[in-house]
Design a protein around this motif. Structure first.
Motif, PDB file in Angstrom:
ATOM      1  N   SER A 171       4.967  -1.169  11.264  1.00 21.47           N
ATOM      2  CA  SER A 171       4.970  -2.602  11.009  1.00 21.47           C
ATOM      3  C   SER A 171       3.532  -3.108  10.906  1.00 21.47           C
ATOM      4  CB  SER A 171       5.708  -3.329  12.138  1.00 21.47           C
ATOM      5  OG  SER A 171       5.653  -4.723  11.947  1.00 21.47           O
ATOM      6  N   LEU A 172       3.246  -3.851   9.841  1.00 20.22           N
ATOM      7  CA  LEU A 172       1.917  -4.440   9.630  1.00 20.22           C
ATOM      8  C   LEU A 172       2.072  -5.946   9.403  1.00 20.22           C
ATOM      9  CD1 LEU A 172       0.368  -1.800   7.192  1.00 20.22           C
ATOM     10  CD2 LEU A 172       0.142  -1.902   9.672  1.00 20.22           C
ATOM     11  N   PRO A 173       2.383  -6.690  10.449  1.00 20.10           N
ATOM     12  CA  PRO A 173       2.723  -8.095  10.246  1.00 20.10           C
ATOM     13  C   PRO A 173       1.531  -9.046  10.136  1.00 20.10           C
ATOM     14  CG  PRO A 173       2.976  -7.540  12.554  1.00 20.10           C
ATOM     15  CD  PRO A 173       2.575  -6.267  11.851  1.00 20.10           C
ATOM     16  N   LEU A 174       0.343  -8.621  10.552  1.00 20.14           N
ATOM     17  CA  LEU A 174      -0.810  -9.521  10.586  1.00 20.14           C
ATOM     18  C   LEU A 174      -1.557  -9.440   9.259  1.00 20.14           C
ATOM     19  CD1 LEU A 174      -2.130  -8.812  14.186  1.00 20.14           C
ATOM     20  CD2 LEU A 174      -0.318 -10.342  13.435  1.00 20.14           C
ATOM     21  N   GLN A 175      -1.667 -10.587   8.603  1.00 12.22           N
ATOM     22  CA  GLN A 175      -2.217 -10.617   7.253  1.00 12.22           C
ATOM     23  C   GLN A 175      -3.501 -11.444   7.208  1.00 12.22           C
ATOM     24  OE1 GLN A 175      -0.358  -8.655   5.252  1.00 12.22           O
ATOM     25  NE2 GLN A 175       1.079  -8.498   6.977  1.00 12.22           N
ATOM     26  N   ILE A 176      -4.512 -10.891   6.548  1.00 10.06           N
ATOM     27  CA  ILE A 176      -5.744 -11.620   6.244  1.00 10.06           C
ATOM     28  C   ILE A 176      -5.930 -11.579   4.731  1.00 10.06           C
ATOM     29  CG2 ILE A 176      -8.257 -11.657   6.456  1.00 10.06           C
ATOM     30  CD1 ILE A 176      -7.988 -10.253   9.114  1.00 10.06           C
ATOM     31  N   GLU A 177      -6.222 -12.717   4.157  1.00 10.15           N
ATOM     32  CA  GLU A 177      -6.528 -12.779   2.727  1.00 10.15           C
ATOM     33  C   GLU A 177      -7.895 -13.423   2.525  1.00 10.15           C
ATOM     34  OE1 GLU A 177      -2.099 -13.002   0.678  1.00 10.15           O
ATOM     35  OE2 GLU A 177      -3.238 -14.854   0.950  1.00 10.15           O
ATOM     36  N   VAL A 178      -8.693 -12.815   1.672  1.00 12.22           N
ATOM     37  CA  VAL A 178      -9.968 -13.376   1.239  1.00 12.22           C
ATOM     38  C   VAL A 178      -9.782 -13.762  -0.226  1.00 12.22           C
ATOM     39  CG1 VAL A 178     -12.431 -12.968   0.921  1.00 12.22           C
ATOM     40  CG2 VAL A 178     -11.245 -11.951   2.878  1.00 12.22           C
ATOM     41  N   ILE A 179      -9.752 -15.059  -0.484  1.00 12.37           N
ATOM     42  CA  ILE A 179      -9.367 -15.592  -1.795  1.00 12.37           C
ATOM     43  C   ILE A 179     -10.581 -16.282  -2.412  1.00 12.37           C
ATOM     44  CG2 ILE A 179      -7.738 -17.087  -3.027  1.00 12.37           C
ATOM     45  CD1 ILE A 179      -6.013 -16.990  -0.425  1.00 12.37           C
ATOM     46  N   ASP A 180     -10.909 -15.926  -3.630  1.00 16.23           N
ATOM     47  CA  ASP A 180     -12.021 -16.608  -4.298  1.00 16.23           C
ATOM     48  C   ASP A 180     -11.575 -17.138  -5.654  1.00 16.23           C
ATOM     49  OD1 ASP A 180     -12.986 -14.864  -6.673  1.00 16.23           O
ATOM     50  OD2 ASP A 180     -12.934 -13.389  -5.066  1.00 16.23           O
ATOM     51  N   ASP A 181     -12.321 -18.102  -6.169  1.00 17.77           N
ATOM     52  CA  ASP A 181     -12.002 -18.731  -7.457  1.00 17.77           C
ATOM     53  C   ASP A 181     -12.935 -18.257  -8.560  1.00 17.77           C
ATOM     54  OD1 ASP A 181     -14.315 -19.945  -6.622  1.00 17.77           O
ATOM     55  OD2 ASP A 181     -13.578 -22.008  -6.813  1.00 17.77           O
ATOM     56  N   GLY A 182     -13.403 -17.017  -8.435  1.00 20.62           N
ATOM     57  CA  GLY A 182     -14.322 -16.460  -9.411  1.00 20.62           C
ATOM     58  C   GLY A 182     -13.634 -16.000 -10.687  1.00 20.62           C
ATOM     59  N   PRO A 183     -14.349 -15.250 -11.517  1.00 31.56           N
ATOM     60  CA  PRO A 183     -13.823 -14.882 -12.842  1.00 31.56           C
ATOM     61  C   PRO A 183     -12.731 -13.821 -12.816  1.00 31.56           C
ATOM     62  CG  PRO A 183     -15.964 -13.866 -12.471  1.00 31.56           C
ATOM     63  CD  PRO A 183     -15.736 -14.793 -11.317  1.00 31.56           C
ATOM     64  N   GLY A 184     -12.499 -13.187 -11.691  1.00 29.71           N
ATOM     65  CA  GLY A 184     -11.481 -12.135 -11.626  1.00 29.71           C
ATOM     66  C   GLY A 184     -12.072 -10.760 -11.871  1.00 29.71           C
ATOM     67  N   LEU A 185     -11.277  -9.745 -11.602  1.00 30.39           N
ATOM     68  CA  LEU A 185     -11.732  -8.362 -11.726  1.00 30.39           C
ATOM     69  C   LEU A 185     -11.485  -7.831 -13.136  1.00 30.39           C
ATOM     70  CD1 LEU A 185     -10.205  -6.996  -8.404  1.00 30.39           C
ATOM     71  CD2 LEU A 185     -12.622  -7.461  -8.836  1.00 30.39           C
ATOM     72  N   PRO A 186     -12.357  -6.977 -13.637  1.00 29.54           N
ATOM     73  CA  PRO A 186     -12.097  -6.346 -14.935  1.00 29.54           C
ATOM     74  C   PRO A 186     -10.788  -5.547 -14.903  1.00 29.54           C
ATOM     75  CG  PRO A 186     -14.378  -5.997 -14.261  1.00 29.54           C
ATOM     76  CD  PRO A 186     -13.664  -6.587 -13.077  1.00 29.54           C
ATOM     77  N   GLN A 187     -10.006  -5.673 -15.927  1.00 27.20           N
ATOM     78  CA  GLN A 187      -8.695  -5.039 -15.968  1.00 27.20           C
ATOM     79  C   GLN A 187      -8.787  -3.522 -15.855  1.00 27.20           C
ATOM     80  OE1 GLN A 187      -5.686  -6.687 -16.174  1.00 27.20           O
ATOM     81  NE2 GLN A 187      -4.688  -4.707 -15.902  1.00 27.20           N
ATOM     82  N   ASP A 188      -9.836  -2.935 -16.404  1.00 30.13           N
ATOM     83  CA  ASP A 188      -9.882  -1.473 -16.491  1.00 30.13           C
ATOM     84  C   ASP A 188     -10.217  -0.790 -15.163  1.00 30.13           C
ATOM     85  OD1 ASP A 188     -12.418  -2.552 -16.507  1.00 30.13           O
ATOM     86  OD2 ASP A 188     -13.272  -1.008 -17.808  1.00 30.13           O
ATOM     87  N   ILE A 189     -10.606  -1.550 -14.130  1.00 34.78           N
ATOM     88  CA  ILE A 189     -10.953  -0.899 -12.860  1.00 34.78           C
ATOM     89  C   ILE A 189     -10.014  -1.293 -11.728  1.00 34.78           C
ATOM     90  CG2 ILE A 189     -13.386  -0.803 -13.514  1.00 34.78           C
ATOM     91  CD1 ILE A 189     -13.846  -3.036 -11.411  1.00 34.78           C
ATOM     92  N   ARG A 190      -9.035  -2.153 -11.984  1.00 37.66           N
ATOM     93  CA  ARG A 190      -8.228  -2.683 -10.879  1.00 37.66           C
ATOM     94  C   ARG A 190      -7.462  -1.606 -10.145  1.00 37.66           C
ATOM     95  NH1 ARG A 190      -5.794  -8.281 -13.573  1.00 37.66           N
ATOM     96  NH2 ARG A 190      -7.837  -9.164 -14.114  1.00 37.66           N
ATOM     97  N   ASN A 191      -6.962  -0.621 -10.867  1.00 37.69           N
ATOM     98  CA  ASN A 191      -6.163   0.421 -10.208  1.00 37.69           C
ATOM     99  C   ASN A 191      -7.008   1.420  -9.422  1.00 37.69           C
ATOM    100  OD1 ASN A 191      -3.816  -0.678 -11.290  1.00 37.69           O
ATOM    101  ND2 ASN A 191      -3.878   0.620 -13.113  1.00 37.69           N
ATOM    102  N   ASP A 192      -8.313   1.442  -9.673  1.00 34.71           N
ATOM    103  CA  ASP A 192      -9.190   2.404  -9.008  1.00 34.71           C
ATOM    104  C   ASP A 192     -10.257   1.714  -8.166  1.00 34.71           C
ATOM    105  OD1 ASP A 192      -7.940   4.596 -10.367  1.00 34.71           O
ATOM    106  OD2 ASP A 192      -9.064   4.044 -12.158  1.00 34.71           O
ATOM    107  N   LEU A 193     -10.026   0.456  -7.832  1.00 30.81           N
ATOM    108  CA  LEU A 193     -11.073  -0.359  -7.225  1.00 30.81           C
ATOM    109  C   LEU A 193     -11.546   0.175  -5.882  1.00 30.81           C
ATOM    110  CD1 LEU A 193     -12.584  -2.943  -7.995  1.00 30.81           C
ATOM    111  CD2 LEU A 193     -10.957  -4.221  -6.607  1.00 30.81           C
ATOM    112  N   PHE A 194     -10.655   0.849  -5.139  1.00 36.71           N
ATOM    113  CA  PHE A 194     -11.019   1.322  -3.809  1.00 36.71           C
ATOM    114  C   PHE A 194     -11.528   2.756  -3.804  1.00 36.71           C
ATOM    115  CE2 PHE A 194      -7.807  -2.021  -3.127  1.00 36.71           C
ATOM    116  CZ  PHE A 194      -8.587  -2.910  -2.384  1.00 36.71           C
TER     117      PHE A 194
END
Length: 358
Positions: free
Chosen positions: A281-304
């Motif tokens: 169970s992982l019930p504790l959630q933290i979100e870091v939300i920004d209003d920037g331009p967004g991530l390039p589509q071609d790297i989203r699946n490999d971002l980590f």
């Protein structure tokens, strides 16, 4: 409902809603209250599609299921609530009674088996980075120190035009050394010292540090759940992760600045499945939300993954390090991004003396 029905309704482990014939909400179980981050009383009578954002034309399919009195299954779609980033879910809808238009809607956040793959990938990448760090530290850092010293000695007797070249040598060698130190840091992160952690204290430390440093041009808002229980974690390592995410958001915004929101909430229904089949169970959630331009589509699946970066001069190690730390916490990190809204979400377990895993 009978008393047994009420107990069964409350015990359902997934969010469940009862819908009237006009798709307004008649009731929500406790898991749905957690998923929607509101009470059943507050949403009773509201149109369900005002509370759920579903990335599929489900309204027509639901009406057909209601007309035919047949169940409806929709798998692997993004479901959001307007309060958080969308989560990939399976939806199940079925008639509640044989002669009325009432339906029951079950929302099943996917068992995050992909997190196991993520964890294995991160650990494999970590081993590679450790080997690379050892090699680079021995083979490159010492010669670079000699190159830097030689360039500085040469600069003492050069004219201004040539001095610019030696300054370039010094600055570039220092940049390479800094990169090698980041690689070493990625490979040498120690195991977390786990204990009960107040996540809001971690977020506040990261926010204050960022605002007096790299994020001085940003606005950082707080949107905390005041009843959030303690997490099981290492406060210093979690601080490192949040600071990294804040720095990424700041760099994405550029000199013009922008707004970052730190959001915390409790989601009882979120679980992961480990390789041995047991649940976590992982019930504790933290979100870091920004209003920037967004991530390039071609790297989203490999971002980590190590050395994947959306910035021209980025090393691609910061998010890989964050993923490694969260993985060592038995947690999960994910990202969703569109222009104007990027959300990094961290899911963590409760402190051991506050809840039990099944």
């Amino acid at each position: 409902m009978t008393e047994f029905d009420h107990r069964l309704w409350a015990a359902l482990p997934v969010p469940a809603l009862i819908l009237a014939e006009d798709d307004t909400i008649l009731d929500a179980n406790p898991a749905a209250e957690g998923f929607l981050m509101t009470s059943a009383k507050a949403i009773t009578g509201q149109p369900v599609w005002d509370r759920l954002a579903v990335d599929a034309p489900i309204e027509e399919a639901l009406e057909r299921a209601r007309t035919k009195r047949a169940p409806l299954f929709v798998n692997d779609i993004d479901v959001g609530t307007g309060e958080r980033a969308p989560l990939q879910c399976n939806l199940q809808v079925a008639p509640l009674t044989p002669d009325k238009g009432e339906m029951i809607l079950l929302i099943s956040p996917r068992e995050l088996a992909g997190r196991v793959k993520q964890s294995q990938s991160v650990k494999s990448a970590a081993k590679s980075a450790i080997g690379m760090a050892e090699m680079l530290a021995h083979e490159i850092k010492n010669p670079l120190a000699g190159i830097t010293g030689a360039a500085q000695l040469l600069s003492m007797n050069l004219n201004q035009e040539d001095l610019e070249l030696t300054d370039l040598i010094v600055s570039e060698t220092r940049r390479i050394v800094a990169l090698l130190e980041q690689v070493e840091q990625f490979g040498n992160v120690s195991k977390p010292q786990l204990g009960a952690v107040n996540l809001h204290d971690v977020l506040d430390r990261a926010r204050r540090s960022a605002l007096v440093g790299f994020a001085a041009n940003m606005t950082i808002l707080e949107d905390y759940d005041p009843s959030l229980p303690m997490a099981q974690g290492d406060p210093d390592q979690l601080l490192q992760v949040i600071q990294n995410l804040l720095k990424n958001a700041t760099e994405a915004a550029g000199p013009a600045g922008g707004t970052i929101t730190l959001h915390s909430y409790y989601e009882q229904s979120l679980r992961v499945r480990r390789g041995n089949g047991s649940g976590k169970s992982l019930p504790l959630q933290i979100e870091v939300i920004d209003d920037g331009p967004g991530l390039p589509q071609d790297i989203r699946n490999d971002l980590f993954e190590p050395f994947v970066s959306g910035r021209e001069n980025g090393t691609g190690l910061g998010l890989a390090l964050a993923a490694k730390i969260i993985s060592d916490h038995d947690g999960w990190i994910s990202v969703s991004s569109v222009p104007g809204r990027t959300v990094f979400r961290i899911s963590l377990p409760r402190a051991e003396n506050q809840g039990e895993d099944t």
